[in-house]
Design a protein around this motif. Sequence first.
Motif, short mmCIF file in Angstrom:
data_model
loop_
_atom_site.label_atom_id
_atom_site.label_comp_id
_atom_site.label_asym_id
_atom_site.label_seq_id
_atom_site.Cartn_x
_atom_site.Cartn_y
_atom_site.Cartn_z
N MET A 80 0.83 -1.21 0.00
CA MET A 80 0.00 0.00 0.00
C MET A 80 0.87 1.26 0.00
O MET A 80 0.56 2.22 -0.70
CB MET A 80 -0.94 0.01 1.21
CG MET A 80 -2.09 -0.97 1.05
SD MET A 80 -3.20 -1.00 2.48
CE MET A 80 -4.20 0.45 2.14
N LEU A 83 2.22 1.72 -3.47
CA LEU A 83 1.16 2.15 -4.39
C LEU A 83 0.82 3.63 -4.23
O LEU A 83 0.65 4.35 -5.21
CB LEU A 83 -0.10 1.30 -4.19
CG LEU A 83 0.01 -0.17 -4.62
CD1 LEU A 83 -1.20 -0.95 -4.14
CD2 LEU A 83 0.19 -0.28 -6.12
N THR A 84 0.72 4.08 -2.99
CA THR A 84 0.34 5.48 -2.75
C THR A 84 1.42 6.44 -3.23
O THR A 84 1.15 7.62 -3.42
CB THR A 84 0.00 5.75 -1.27
OG1 THR A 84 1.11 5.39 -0.47
CG2 THR A 84 -1.24 4.98 -0.85
N VAL A 89 -1.83 6.68 -9.05
CA VAL A 89 -2.72 6.08 -8.06
C VAL A 89 -3.44 7.19 -7.31
O VAL A 89 -2.82 8.02 -6.66
CB VAL A 89 -1.93 5.17 -7.09
CG1 VAL A 89 -2.82 4.69 -5.95
CG2 VAL A 89 -1.33 3.99 -7.85
N VAL A 92 -6.15 3.96 -2.67
CA VAL A 92 -5.92 2.54 -2.42
C VAL A 92 -6.88 2.11 -1.32
O VAL A 92 -6.93 2.73 -0.26
CB VAL A 92 -4.46 2.26 -1.98
CG1 VAL A 92 -4.26 0.78 -1.69
CG2 VAL A 92 -3.47 2.74 -3.02
N LEU A 101 -6.72 -5.69 -2.29
CA LEU A 101 -6.67 -4.24 -2.48
C LEU A 101 -7.42 -3.86 -3.74
O LEU A 101 -7.42 -4.61 -4.72
CB LEU A 101 -5.22 -3.75 -2.62
CG LEU A 101 -4.25 -4.05 -1.48
CD1 LEU A 101 -2.84 -3.64 -1.87
CD2 LEU A 101 -4.68 -3.33 -0.21
N VAL A 103 -7.33 -0.52 -6.26
CA VAL A 103 -6.55 0.68 -6.53
C VAL A 103 -7.24 1.49 -7.63
O VAL A 103 -7.60 0.94 -8.67
CB VAL A 103 -5.12 0.32 -6.98
CG1 VAL A 103 -4.30 1.56 -7.26
CG2 VAL A 103 -4.43 -0.55 -5.93
N GLU A 104 -7.45 2.77 -7.36
CA GLU A 104 -8.01 3.67 -8.37
C GLU A 104 -6.85 4.30 -9.13
O GLU A 104 -5.93 4.84 -8.52
CB GLU A 104 -8.86 4.75 -7.72
CG GLU A 104 -10.09 4.21 -7.01
CD GLU A 104 -10.91 5.30 -6.35
OE1 GLU A 104 -11.05 6.40 -6.95
OE2 GLU A 104 -11.40 5.06 -5.24
N LEU A 105 -6.91 4.22 -10.45
CA LEU A 105 -5.84 4.72 -11.31
C LEU A 105 -6.37 5.81 -12.24
O LEU A 105 -7.51 5.75 -12.69
CB LEU A 105 -5.27 3.58 -12.17
CG LEU A 105 -4.71 2.38 -11.41
CD1 LEU A 105 -4.43 1.24 -12.38
CD2 LEU A 105 -3.47 2.77 -10.66
N ILE A 120 3.02 -1.94 -11.20
CA ILE A 120 2.33 -2.49 -10.03
C ILE A 120 2.49 -4.01 -9.98
O ILE A 120 2.76 -4.59 -8.93
CB ILE A 120 0.85 -2.07 -10.00
CG1 ILE A 120 0.74 -0.55 -9.76
CG2 ILE A 120 0.07 -2.86 -8.96
CD1 ILE A 120 -0.66 0.01 -9.90
N SER A 129 -3.72 -9.81 -10.38
CA SER A 129 -4.46 -8.55 -10.49
C SER A 129 -5.46 -8.64 -11.63
O SER A 129 -5.35 -9.50 -12.51
CB SER A 129 -3.51 -7.37 -10.72
OG SER A 129 -2.94 -7.44 -12.01
#
Length: 147
Positions: A80, A83-84, A89, A92, A101, A103-105, A120, A129
């Motif tokens: 996490m 990712l942040t 991103v 998360v 998780l 994740v907004e992309l 990622i 994923s």
Amino acid sequence: MDDLDTGLIAELRRDGRASISELAERLKVSRATVRTRLERLKEAGEIAGFIVLTRADISEAPVRGLMMIGIEGRGGDRIMARLTGLPAVTAVHSTNGKWDLIVELATESLADLDEVIRRIRNIEGVMTSETNLLLSTRRATSRRALP
């Protein structure tokens, strides 16, 4: 909550920076009434807080997606954090069920999205994923804050 409370909340949703005087004028009541109602709504938990939206929050990147991620072991916090740190991103979310998780992309192009997905998937501990493109978004007009 009565019609005045509902109207007050509606006006605040339209313009969260409106002054007590502006709200009173729009609702056709006194400033004291607006102030009292506002305090009562906050104390009762009907108004849980106020937020600020930045330009980045409202300007949508042309390519947006949701990436569901399955992780191995207990590396969730580390993953996490990684990712942040990625500019593409926007959020998360930890979750239960099949995916660990979500994740907004948001990227400028499909090629950029492809590169972010590749990066990622190469993070140690990311086992699987699935990514879905967002075609349109409709925002809910009301949100309830969790206690």
